[in-house]
Design a protein around this motif. Sequence first.
Motif, short mmCIF file in Angstrom:
data_model
loop_
_atom_site.label_atom_id
_atom_site.label_comp_id
_atom_site.label_asym_id
_atom_site.label_seq_id
_atom_site.Cartn_x
_atom_site.Cartn_y
_atom_site.Cartn_z
N VAL A 300 0.84 -1.20 0.00
CA VAL A 300 0.00 0.00 0.00
C VAL A 300 0.88 1.25 0.00
O VAL A 300 1.78 1.39 0.83
N VAL A 301 0.59 2.14 -0.95
CA VAL A 301 1.38 3.36 -1.13
C VAL A 301 0.48 4.57 -0.97
O VAL A 301 -0.60 4.64 -1.57
N GLY A 302 0.90 5.50 -0.13
CA GLY A 302 0.19 6.78 0.01
C GLY A 302 0.88 7.83 -0.84
O GLY A 302 1.95 8.34 -0.46
N SER A 303 0.31 8.13 -2.01
CA SER A 303 0.96 9.06 -2.93
C SER A 303 0.64 10.51 -2.57
O SER A 303 -0.21 10.79 -1.72
N LYS A 304 1.34 11.43 -3.25
CA LYS A 304 1.16 12.88 -3.07
C LYS A 304 1.35 13.28 -1.61
O LYS A 304 0.58 14.06 -1.04
N ALA A 305 2.40 12.72 -1.00
CA ALA A 305 2.66 12.99 0.42
C ALA A 305 2.96 14.46 0.68
O ALA A 305 2.84 14.92 1.83
N ASP A 306 3.33 15.21 -0.34
CA ASP A 306 3.58 16.65 -0.16
C ASP A 306 2.28 17.42 0.09
O ASP A 306 2.31 18.57 0.53
N LEU A 307 1.12 16.75 -0.15
CA LEU A 307 -0.18 17.40 0.08
C LEU A 307 -0.79 17.00 1.43
O LEU A 307 -1.80 17.60 1.83
N GLY A 308 -0.21 16.03 2.09
CA GLY A 308 -0.77 15.60 3.37
C GLY A 308 -0.36 14.19 3.72
O GLY A 308 0.30 13.51 2.93
N PRO A 309 -0.76 13.72 4.90
CA PRO A 309 -0.41 12.36 5.32
C PRO A 309 -1.22 11.32 4.56
O PRO A 309 -2.26 11.63 3.96
N PRO A 310 -0.78 10.05 4.55
CA PRO A 310 -1.53 9.00 3.85
C PRO A 310 -2.95 8.85 4.41
O PRO A 310 -3.17 9.01 5.62
N VAL A 311 -3.89 8.55 3.52
CA VAL A 311 -5.29 8.40 3.94
C VAL A 311 -5.61 6.97 4.36
O VAL A 311 -6.68 6.70 4.89
N VAL A 312 -4.68 6.04 4.12
CA VAL A 312 -4.87 4.64 4.49
C VAL A 312 -3.81 4.28 5.53
O VAL A 312 -2.61 4.51 5.31
N GLU A 313 -4.24 3.71 6.63
CA GLU A 313 -3.32 3.35 7.70
C GLU A 313 -2.30 2.32 7.22
O GLU A 313 -2.64 1.36 6.54
N GLY A 314 -1.05 2.56 7.57
CA GLY A 314 0.01 1.63 7.20
C GLY A 314 0.60 1.85 5.82
O GLY A 314 1.51 1.13 5.42
N ALA A 315 0.08 2.84 5.08
CA ALA A 315 0.59 3.09 3.74
C ALA A 315 1.97 3.73 3.80
O ALA A 315 2.28 4.49 4.72
N LEU A 316 2.79 3.44 2.82
CA LEU A 316 4.11 4.03 2.70
C LEU A 316 3.97 5.37 1.99
O LEU A 316 3.57 5.43 0.83
#
Length: 412
Positions: A300-316
């Motif tokens: 699981v990847v949390g993209s666009k991290a420059d816009l905020g924290p991941p929306v799914v728990e445990g995402a990279l």
Amino acid sequence: MRLSGPETGRLLEALAGPLPAPRRASLRRLRQGGEVLDRALVLWFPAPASYTGEDAAELHLHGGPAVVAAVAEALAGLGARPAEPGEFTRRAFQHGRLDLTEAEGIADLIAAETEAQRRQALRQAEGGLSARLSAWATALTRLLARQEAFIEFEEEDLPADLDARVAAEAAALRGEMAALLAEGGRGERLREGVAVAILGAPNAGKSSLLNALAGREAAIVSARAGTTRDVVEVRLVLAGVPVTLADTAGLRETADEIEAEGVRRALARAEAAELRLLVFPADAPPDAATLALRGPGALVVGSKADLGPPVVEGALAVSTRTGEGMAALRAALEAEVAARAGLAAEAGLTRPRHRAALGEAVQWLARLEEAPLPELRAEALRGALAALGRLTGRVGVEAVLDVVFGEFCIGK
């Protein structure tokens, strides 16, 4: 230029004069009639101490196309013919210089793209897998001899527990074979590569992620949803393993016929991939279609991290814009790929036919444990031996020879 066959000595003498000492390079003028074609190093390998097991020779020529063409024409005029793909290795197999698994290792060595593939292929070409299979075949042959003795000489003074000991040792062998099968096809994946699918909703950042991992603009990136409508593939190497990274269409319900086909292909790719990258952007809530793909084999990847924290728990958390988290993502990918296709400690199975033959041997040994009569247990041992024989090419492989050696390049 390599020659092999019973007429090799005659051709070499006609072209280069008296045969040189075996396995010693000799500088000779190659002549056709009175014309000198080249000054070349000539090596002579009398049978059976040659790669093919028959008389063979090598001509180390200057590499100009005209030189090679002239020498090839001269050899053809003397009665030689061009080799078929893999013919030299096929002759080596037919003359007992190597078994079929070793021949396949040579083919893999020629085709190796990565260092890990090279090491695996070299291990197999040098007999690593063959040695394991030979040890099992020897043990099965010994057990079959004991079982036959129990049947034929039941009234003689044989150990009372001979039949039970054969069954116990056969069960131990079956366990060793099953353990190799249970490796999950690591050798096959290293040889063929690991398929990784990037999946997520439209505008999740999948194409940007593909480009960042590939290090080039492989996919079109746009703020417009639905830009990617077909699968875009990139070949790269992770942890020494070839990887096919696939960018797919965004997962969503759509009335657009073309986009709907793209979604269908994305889901099909998700089903076929060994590893799935599920991408959830920080600027949108997690979509149900991508969440449904979570499970074993998903990262699981949390993209666009420059816009905020991941929306799914445990995402990279990663950002292709700033580079945040990309090194960690690549390291995680390498670990996952290595776990699926890394170089094993011992020579393993590298082809589907290997798994099929060894699986058949395991099935025969399982039947032995259930067989009520000694004769049926002996038949099970014979069946397991025959399956191993097909794997190494000792018995019943005529149907697969053309397929195996057709993979080779000309001249090997």
